[in-house]
Design a protein around this motif. Structure first.
Motif, short mmCIF file in Angstrom:
data_model
loop_
_atom_site.label_atom_id
_atom_site.label_comp_id
_atom_site.label_asym_id
_atom_site.label_seq_id
_atom_site.Cartn_x
_atom_site.Cartn_y
_atom_site.Cartn_z
N LEU A 207 0.81 -1.21 0.00
CA LEU A 207 0.00 0.00 0.00
C LEU A 207 0.85 1.26 0.00
CD1 LEU A 207 -2.77 -1.16 2.45
CD2 LEU A 207 -3.07 -0.59 0.05
N SER A 208 2.13 1.14 0.28
CA SER A 208 3.08 2.25 0.21
C SER A 208 2.59 3.46 0.95
CB SER A 208 3.35 2.58 -1.28
OG SER A 208 4.35 3.54 -1.41
N ALA A 209 2.59 4.64 0.27
CA ALA A 209 2.31 5.89 0.99
C ALA A 209 0.91 5.95 1.55
CB ALA A 209 2.52 7.08 0.04
N ALA A 210 -0.01 5.15 1.03
CA ALA A 210 -1.38 5.22 1.53
C ALA A 210 -1.46 4.85 3.00
CB ALA A 210 -2.28 4.28 0.73
N ILE A 211 -0.68 3.85 3.40
CA ILE A 211 -0.80 3.36 4.77
C ILE A 211 0.22 4.01 5.70
CG2 ILE A 211 -0.97 1.25 6.16
CD1 ILE A 211 -3.07 1.63 3.99
N LEU A 212 1.16 4.78 5.14
CA LEU A 212 2.15 5.45 5.99
C LEU A 212 1.51 6.42 6.95
CD1 LEU A 212 5.04 6.16 3.49
CD2 LEU A 212 4.95 4.43 5.26
N ALA B 77 -6.17 10.36 2.66
CA ALA B 77 -6.60 11.23 3.75
C ALA B 77 -8.11 11.16 3.94
CB ALA B 77 -6.16 12.67 3.48
N MET B 78 -8.85 11.10 2.84
CA MET B 78 -10.31 10.99 2.92
C MET B 78 -10.71 9.68 3.58
SD MET B 78 -13.09 10.78 -0.18
CE MET B 78 -12.77 9.01 -0.38
N ASP B 79 -10.04 8.58 3.23
CA ASP B 79 -10.39 7.28 3.81
C ASP B 79 -10.13 7.26 5.31
OD1 ASP B 79 -11.13 6.40 1.32
OD2 ASP B 79 -9.23 5.36 0.91
N ILE B 80 -9.04 7.87 5.75
CA ILE B 80 -8.75 7.93 7.19
C ILE B 80 -9.84 8.72 7.90
CG2 ILE B 80 -7.16 8.85 8.91
CD1 ILE B 80 -4.90 8.23 6.93
N LYS B 81 -10.25 9.83 7.32
CA LYS B 81 -11.31 10.65 7.92
C LYS B 81 -12.61 9.85 8.03
CE LYS B 81 -14.04 14.84 6.96
NZ LYS B 81 -13.76 15.61 8.18
N ARG B 82 -12.93 9.10 6.99
CA ARG B 82 -14.20 8.36 6.97
C ARG B 82 -14.22 7.24 8.00
NH1 ARG B 82 -17.38 5.88 1.70
NH2 ARG B 82 -19.09 4.93 2.87
N GLU B 83 -13.12 6.51 8.14
CA GLU B 83 -13.11 5.33 9.01
C GLU B 83 -12.81 5.66 10.46
OE1 GLU B 83 -14.11 2.46 7.96
OE2 GLU B 83 -14.39 3.29 5.95
N ALA B 84 -12.34 6.86 10.75
CA ALA B 84 -11.88 7.18 12.11
C ALA B 84 -13.04 7.27 13.09
CB ALA B 84 -11.11 8.50 12.09
N SER B 85 -12.70 7.04 14.36
CA SER B 85 -13.62 7.37 15.46
C SER B 85 -13.35 8.81 15.85
CB SER B 85 -13.37 6.45 16.66
OG SER B 85 -13.67 5.12 16.35
N VAL C 209 -21.89 15.81 9.25
CA VAL C 209 -22.54 15.01 8.20
C VAL C 209 -21.57 14.97 7.02
CG1 VAL C 209 -24.50 14.79 6.65
CG2 VAL C 209 -24.82 15.74 8.95
N GLU C 210 -21.30 13.73 6.53
CA GLU C 210 -20.29 13.56 5.49
C GLU C 210 -20.87 12.73 4.35
OE1 GLU C 210 -17.30 13.27 9.30
OE2 GLU C 210 -17.34 11.61 7.85
N TRP C 211 -20.61 13.18 3.13
CA TRP C 211 -21.13 12.50 1.94
C TRP C 211 -19.96 12.09 1.06
CZ3 TRP C 211 -23.37 15.30 -2.89
CH2 TRP C 211 -23.84 14.35 -3.80
N TYR C 212 -19.69 10.77 0.98
CA TYR C 212 -18.60 10.25 0.17
C TYR C 212 -19.22 9.71 -1.12
CZ TYR C 212 -16.17 10.67 4.59
OH TYR C 212 -15.63 11.17 5.75
N TYR C 213 -19.30 10.59 -2.12
CA TYR C 213 -20.15 10.30 -3.27
C TYR C 213 -19.39 9.71 -4.46
CZ TYR C 213 -18.35 14.90 -4.72
OH TYR C 213 -17.54 15.96 -5.03
N ALA C 214 -18.06 9.71 -4.43
CA ALA C 214 -17.29 9.12 -5.52
C ALA C 214 -15.88 8.86 -5.00
CB ALA C 214 -17.26 10.05 -6.73
N GLU C 215 -15.10 8.11 -5.78
CA GLU C 215 -13.74 7.81 -5.36
C GLU C 215 -12.92 9.10 -5.25
OE1 GLU C 215 -9.80 5.23 -6.76
OE2 GLU C 215 -11.65 5.18 -7.95
N GLY C 216 -12.41 9.36 -4.04
CA GLY C 216 -11.61 10.56 -3.81
C GLY C 216 -12.42 11.83 -3.66
N SER C 217 -13.74 11.74 -3.67
CA SER C 217 -14.59 12.94 -3.61
C SER C 217 -15.54 12.84 -2.43
CB SER C 217 -15.40 13.09 -4.90
OG SER C 217 -14.56 13.23 -6.02
#
Length: 923
Positions: free
Chosen positions: A12-17, A49-57, A689-697
């Motif tokens: 996953l390289s930089a994604a998981i760093l 960064a978006m994925d971390i925000k979405r999955e975080a507590s 309230v968060e709307w993850y409507y597309a990949e990276g968006s």
């Protein structure tokens, strides 16, 4: 299990760093379900960064490296300002400290790999605080940054605004041998004296060996920067100074100044990491991190003082026309020397005891040492026009034009008539005063943590239990030196020249009426000359020590359940903390005051230092509750409650009484710290309230509210200060005896305090826990990728409000929150076929910088609204080599500050634009 995790991390390289170590277990379980992908570049970094925000507590923001050794900006603070709710403070056009949700640098905790990092600063005017300086760390050594805006039981306390965790790379993050490096040439367009182009190089090498049992990573960077800053302003606006044609309150400027400063900065960073995995269940990491930051500044100033001005004021009482006859011009020189050395040694051991239990031991010993060479950070000298029979022969004045620059007025015709030469002729330059001041600070943090995570292998809502204990010992030794003296000495041999200011500050407005010349000489040379003539002296230092030890324990639970078929994730925890503080000051006793000059009462000390110690203690429980609901595959709502705290600045806890100003007829000002200060405490509510409507968006709207108790503010106590005999200090300048004042190197006994002199009443400023406050705000964020076109955009804004704003109509206010301001970002980028370009605009509204101006404790300093454009672009020549260009402040913006009213200009400062051209390689 450890090797399995490492293989996923390398894929996953930089994604998981940038994934947080605080959530390692839960996230590692998720990683096992992911397909192997390689993510680099702007789009990949933003998606991570978006994925971390979405999955975080709770409320978490993140920044990921775009590639190995490639962070989005050349400076960490510059990258952080792109995050919603984060603003920065700049020093010489370089981001150095951050404000989060309106809470300034002292309210935010910065950690590195989850560890608290020490800070040390040397300027006497800044005090000793806990604020991490981001300009000391090269961005190339950072893999990711997380910003925790809501509190969690398993995260170290200290950040009301946020806890900011810097993640550095580990050798097990990569698959075998990996190397990356860059070479840059940096050019400051403002630079006049230093090199036109300065170097910046960085490199990182990582490898694993012995069947991946060992890993070694070595990284380093070296950077030089030469630049120039220019400033027009005043030291303070003084209430009631001089005379006015209106009744009531009025203000006049203390001085008017024109400064030119040449900066020479060097930064070194290094990191060595050794990892060892003897079995699949144990991974040990030993790391060493260092940084050296050195900056030398030579500054010259032409100015004059308004001692008793005649003023014409506007409707607010602000002087718009000022005249001060029979005075002189002043020609100042500053030599600044800043040196900070940081070191950190840490050990981390992870042990998977069973399939469901993991234990972690983490320890580090970290030190930040400012001025380790013992040299004072500020050397100041002043020259001036002579006075004939005690009378100055230059008439000075200024006409102020609203919020524009003043028109400077001076008439030296009387001086020409008397001496045959004007105010700028070297024959009409005489000595005035000198100062040497600053702090040597050694700040050491020793921290030990034992943590555990237990995963529930059975079905049920409870998924993970987090538990741990932590001990943090914070030790600060500060050596403060403050020497001030007027001199009457020959300046023969001083290399003094006059340079024309030319089009100085051309973007600030019409400067045709400003001073035509700038005096050019060295403050250090001045000190050498008066030292040779026996006129130099050094006051004994004051030694201050603070020991703060905190024991903490925490327990937290992760739940996953459903309600009406809606997935719900809950984190609930509590943190217990017990803190003991001890402040000690060692200082020489005060013998008396010496009437040395009409502008100075010199403090005379003995040679018998003594200790003064004060103590404090407090215990706190810090709960948190985070709830996240997945309404659909795209929509997420979350709510958080937490209690957080921020501890007082270190210098606020020094018990010593420090005399700062003592002049005939006043003012008489002193300060004293308070080790018994309670921490700021904040109860925090977050809804989003968060709307993850597309990949990276995605788009998000968040609301936060903070209830802050024990807010620390300045209090002033009028009292006497005792000498070594227990008697109050007395003023020898009242009804002065014959022969006084006397500026001799050896004090004249007639000019010292005597029993018949009047007792001095001092204004002693001391910090105290005062009131409770409320702050709330909205955060809006939009991140959009335009399909596969390569184009993308980010727009975010933060709106902050509170009941702690500074009331400019009040003269009794003791409480105000510095740094409170709205902010916004607009970023556009394109990334395709190896080409990247990003244009970013950052804006911050006006905010209260401090409640005391440099020469005035009671008047505020506001920084005006500021916007800056930055640009960077790169092209991948092949899979291994790319070239890039970066531009900072490309429109050459000006930073302005004013006093109580917008018409009270304090400072207008220009740093110019900065460009970097370089090549980057990875293997």
């Amino acid at each position: 299990m450890a090797k399995h995790i490492r293989s996923n991390l390398s894929a996953l390289s930089a994604a998981i760093l940038a994934v947080s170590s605080f959530n390692a277990t839960a996230q590692n379980n998720d990683l096992q379900m992911l397909e192997e992908v390689v993510v680099t570049g702007i789009r990949g970094s933003l998606t991570d960064a978006m994925d971390i925000k979405r999955e975080a507590s709770g409320v978490v923001e993140a920044i990921s490296a775009e590639d190995i050794g490639k962070f989005p900006d050349t400076n960490l603070a510059e990258s952080l300002q792109r995050v919603t709710g984060v603003s920065i403070d700049r020093s010489n056009n370089e981001g150095n400290q951050v404000t989060v949700r309106g809470f300034g640098p002292s309210f935010n905790l910065v950690t590195m790999n989850g560890r608290q990092m020490p800070n040390s600063n040397t300027l006497d005017s800044e005090g000793v605080n806990r604020s991490f300086n981001f300009k000391e760390i090269a961005a190339e050594s950072v893999a990711g940054v997380e910003v925790y805006k809501s509190g969690r039981a398993d995260i170290s306390s200290g950040g009301i605004g946020a806890t900011i965790n810097i993640k550095t790379a580990r050798p097990f993050d990569y698959d075998g041998f990996t190397a990356a490096g860059s070479i840059k040439g940096m050019m400051d367009l403002s630079n006049e004296e230093g090199d036109d182009v300065t170097p910046e190089v960085s490199a990182m090498v990582s490898t694993t060996f012995l069947d991946d049992m060992f890993g070694l990573l070595v990284s380093g960077s070296y950077s030089e920067r030469d630049s120039q800053s220019q400033r027009v302003g005043t030291q303070a606006w003084v209430r009631g100074l001089g005379s006015a044609d209106t009744t009531g309150n009025f203000w006049a400027p203390y001085t008017f100044d024109v400064d030119v400063a040449n900066h020479y900065r060097t930064r070194e960073n290094g990191q060595v990491v050794l990892q060892f995995a003897p079995t699949d269940s144990i991974t040990a990491t030993l790391d060493y991190v260092m940084s050296n930051y050195e900056e030398n500044i030579d500054m010259n100033r032409t100015s004059y003082w308004f001692d008793n001005p005649e003023s014409v004021t506007d409707e607010n009482g602000t002087a718009v026309q000022i005249r001060n006859p029979n005075d002189e011009l002043n020609f100042w020189a500053w030599d600044y020397h800043f040196l900070t050395e940081n070191e950190s040694v840490g050990l981390n051991v992870e042990w998977d005891v069973t399939d469901t239990l993991r234990l972690t031991f983490d320890a580090h010993d970290s030190t930040s040492h400012s001025q380790p060479d013992g040299e004072q950070s500020e050397t100041i000298a002043n020259l001036k026009n002579p006075r004939i029979d005690g009378v100055g022969l230059v008439d000075i004045g200024a006409d102020l034009n609203g919020t524009d620059l003043p028109t400077i007025i001076y008439d030296d015709s009387d001086l020409v008539a008397e001496t045959g030469n004007g105010a700028y002729d070297p024959s009409n330059i005489v000595t005035d005063l000198f100062q040497k001041r600053g702090n040597e600070i050694e700040n050491n943090i020793k921290q030990y943590k034992v943590a555990g995570e237990w995963d529930n292998a059975n079905d049920g809502a409870l998924r993970t239990i987090h538990f741990g204990v932590e001990n943090t010992e914070y030790n600060v030794d500060a050596y403060r030196t403050f020497t001030f003296g007027f001199v009457d000495a020959d300046i023969s041999g001083l290399d003094l020249t006059f340079d024309e200011l030319g089009d100085f500050g051309s973007d600030l407005g019409d400067t045709s009426g400003l001073f035509p010349y700038l005096a050019n000489y060295s403050a250090a040379d001045f000190i050498d000359i008066i030292d040779e003539q026996g006129a130099f002296f050094v006051n004994p230092p004051t030694v201050n020590r603070v020991n703060e030890e905190t024991f903490a324990a925490y327990l937290a639970f992760d739940f996953e359940t459903e309600f009406n078929d809606l997935p719900i994730t809950i984190n609930a925890g509590v943190r217990y903390e017990d803190t003991e503080t001890e402040g000690t000051s060692v200082q020489n006793g005060i013998v008396s005051l010496n009437y040395r000059n009409t502008e100075e009462l010199q403090v005379i000390y003995d040679n018998n230092p003594s200790d003064q110690t004060l103590e404090g203690e407090y215990t706190r429980f810090l709960p948190n509750l985070d709830i996240k609901v997945d309404l659909t595959d795209d929509w997420v709502v979350r709510g958080s409650y937490s209690k957080t705290l921020s501890r007082p600045d270190i210098s606020a806890m020094f018990p010593a009484t420090q005399i700062s100003v003592a002049r005939p007829n006043g003012p008489f000002n002193a300060t004293q710290g308070n080790p018994g200060l309670l921490p700021y405490e904040s109860e925090n509510l977050d809804l989003s309230v968060e709307w993850y409507y597309a990949e990276g968006s995605y788009a998000s709207v968040g609301y936060f509210k903070k209830f802050v108790d024990n807010f620390i503010g300045s209090t002033v106590e009028q009292r006497e200060i005792l000498d070594v005999n227990g008697e109050p200090l007395r003023d020898p300048s009242v009804n002065a005896r014959p022969g006084c004042p006397d500026g001799s190197a050896t004090p004249n006994s007639a000019c010292l305090s005597q029993p018949g002199d009047p007792v001095v009443t001092w204004d002693v400023g001391t910090p105290g826990n005062l009131e409770n406050t409320e702050v709330d705000g909205w955060e809006l964020n939009l991140q959009h990728m335009f399909g596969e076109s390569g184009f993308g955009a980010i727009a975010n804004a933060t709106f902050v409000d509170g009941d702690v704003e500074y009331d400019i109509t009040s003269f009794e206010q003791t409480l105000a929150l510095t740094g409170l301001s709205d902010s916004a970002n607009l970023i556009g980028f394109y990334e395709k076929d190896g080409f990247q370009i990003r244009l970013a605009y950052n804006w911050r509204d006006d905010f209260l910088l401090s409640t005391g101006q440099p020469q005035n404790f009671n008047e505020p300093t506001f920084t005006e609204a500021y916007g800056q454009w930055d640009l960077n672009a790169s092209y991948d020549i092949n899979d291994y080599v790319s070239v890039f260009v970066e531009g900072l402040n490309i429109t050459d913006e000006t930073i302005r500050q004013h006093g109580r009213y917008a018409e009270q200009l304090l400072s207008a400062e220009q740093y110019g634009s900065r460009y970097t051209l370089g090549v980057r390689a990875k293997f």
